[in-house]
Write an enzyme that holds these catalytic residues in place. Structure first.
Site, PDB file in Angstrom:
ATOM      1  N   HIS A   1       1.411   4.159  -3.023  1.00 17.53           N
ATOM      2  CA  HIS A   1       1.162   5.578  -2.787  1.00 17.53           C
ATOM      3  C   HIS A   1       2.435   6.415  -2.924  1.00 17.53           C
ATOM      4  CE1 HIS A   1      -2.815   4.304  -1.580  1.00 17.53           C
ATOM      5  NE2 HIS A   1      -3.165   5.572  -1.653  1.00 17.53           N
TER       6      HIS A   1
ATOM      7  N   TYR B   1       0.834  -1.193   0.000  1.00 19.98           N
ATOM      8  CA  TYR B   1       0.000   0.000   0.000  1.00 19.98           C
ATOM      9  C   TYR B   1       0.875   1.252   0.000  1.00 19.98           C
ATOM     10  CZ  TYR B   1      -3.777   3.204   1.211  1.00 19.98           C
ATOM     11  OH  TYR B   1      -4.687   4.242   1.195  1.00 19.98           O
TER      12      TYR B   1
ATOM     13  N   TRP C   1      -7.484   3.626 -10.719  1.00 18.55           N
ATOM     14  CA  TRP C   1      -6.772   3.534  -9.435  1.00 18.55           C
ATOM     15  C   TRP C   1      -7.463   2.536  -8.514  1.00 18.55           C
ATOM     16  CZ3 TRP C   1      -2.172   4.691  -7.520  1.00 18.55           C
ATOM     17  CH2 TRP C   1      -1.997   4.687  -6.139  1.00 18.55           C
ATOM     18  N   TRP C   2      -8.769   2.611  -8.442  1.00 15.44           N
ATOM     19  CA  TRP C   2      -9.507   1.681  -7.576  1.00 15.44           C
ATOM     20  C   TRP C   2      -9.281   0.239  -8.003  1.00 15.44           C
ATOM     21  CZ3 TRP C   2     -14.804   4.619  -7.566  1.00 15.44           C
ATOM     22  CH2 TRP C   2     -14.713   5.729  -6.717  1.00 15.44           C
TER      23      TRP C   2
ATOM     24  N   TYR D   1      -3.953  16.213   1.838  1.00 13.93           N
ATOM     25  CA  TYR D   1      -4.508  14.865   1.918  1.00 13.93           C
ATOM     26  C   TYR D   1      -3.470  13.949   2.557  1.00 13.93           C
ATOM     27  CZ  TYR D   1      -6.941  10.658   0.078  1.00 13.93           C
ATOM     28  OH  TYR D   1      -7.597   9.455  -0.074  1.00 13.93           O
TER      29      TYR D   1
END
Length: 104
Positions: free
Chosen positions: A22, A18, A76-77, A41
């Site tokens: 990112h 993960y 992306w999802w 963010y």
């Protein structure tokens, strides 16, 4: 400016992947988020529960309404669905969090 927070969940053993994904976030996704009014963010990981806590500021929360329909967001999802809990449309299961304290 509105601050939003939400919780998501990683699958066990996917913490490093993960972070890796990112760290190499796609420039077109960064641009999409910025163009949608997203600022400041951050995503935090609770390693004990594998819960992810996202916090962002947005100029107008209604600008986010179009994100689920954008091809870059959908891509992306799909890219992330193998390492975290997702809905049928591949979007992350995202639980809104209620702000109970803020010190500016």
């Amino acid at each position: 400016m509105t601050r939003l927070a939400f919780r998501m969940k990683l699958f066990p053993g996917c913490e490093a992947e993960y972070k890796k994904r990112h760290d190499a976030i796609w420039p077109e996704l960064q641009l999409l988020l910025k163009d949608s009014g997203v600022n400041h963010y951050s995503i935090f990981l609770d390693q004990a529960t594998l819960s992810l806590f996202g916090v962002m500021s947005v100029e107008d929360s209604h600008q986010l309404d179009a994100l689920p329909h954008h091809p870059v967001m959908k891509k992306w999802w799909t890219y992330m669905k193998d390492i975290m809990e997702t809905n049928e449309d591949n979007s992350p299961v995202s639980i809104p969090l209620q702000e109970v304290f803020y010190l500016a």
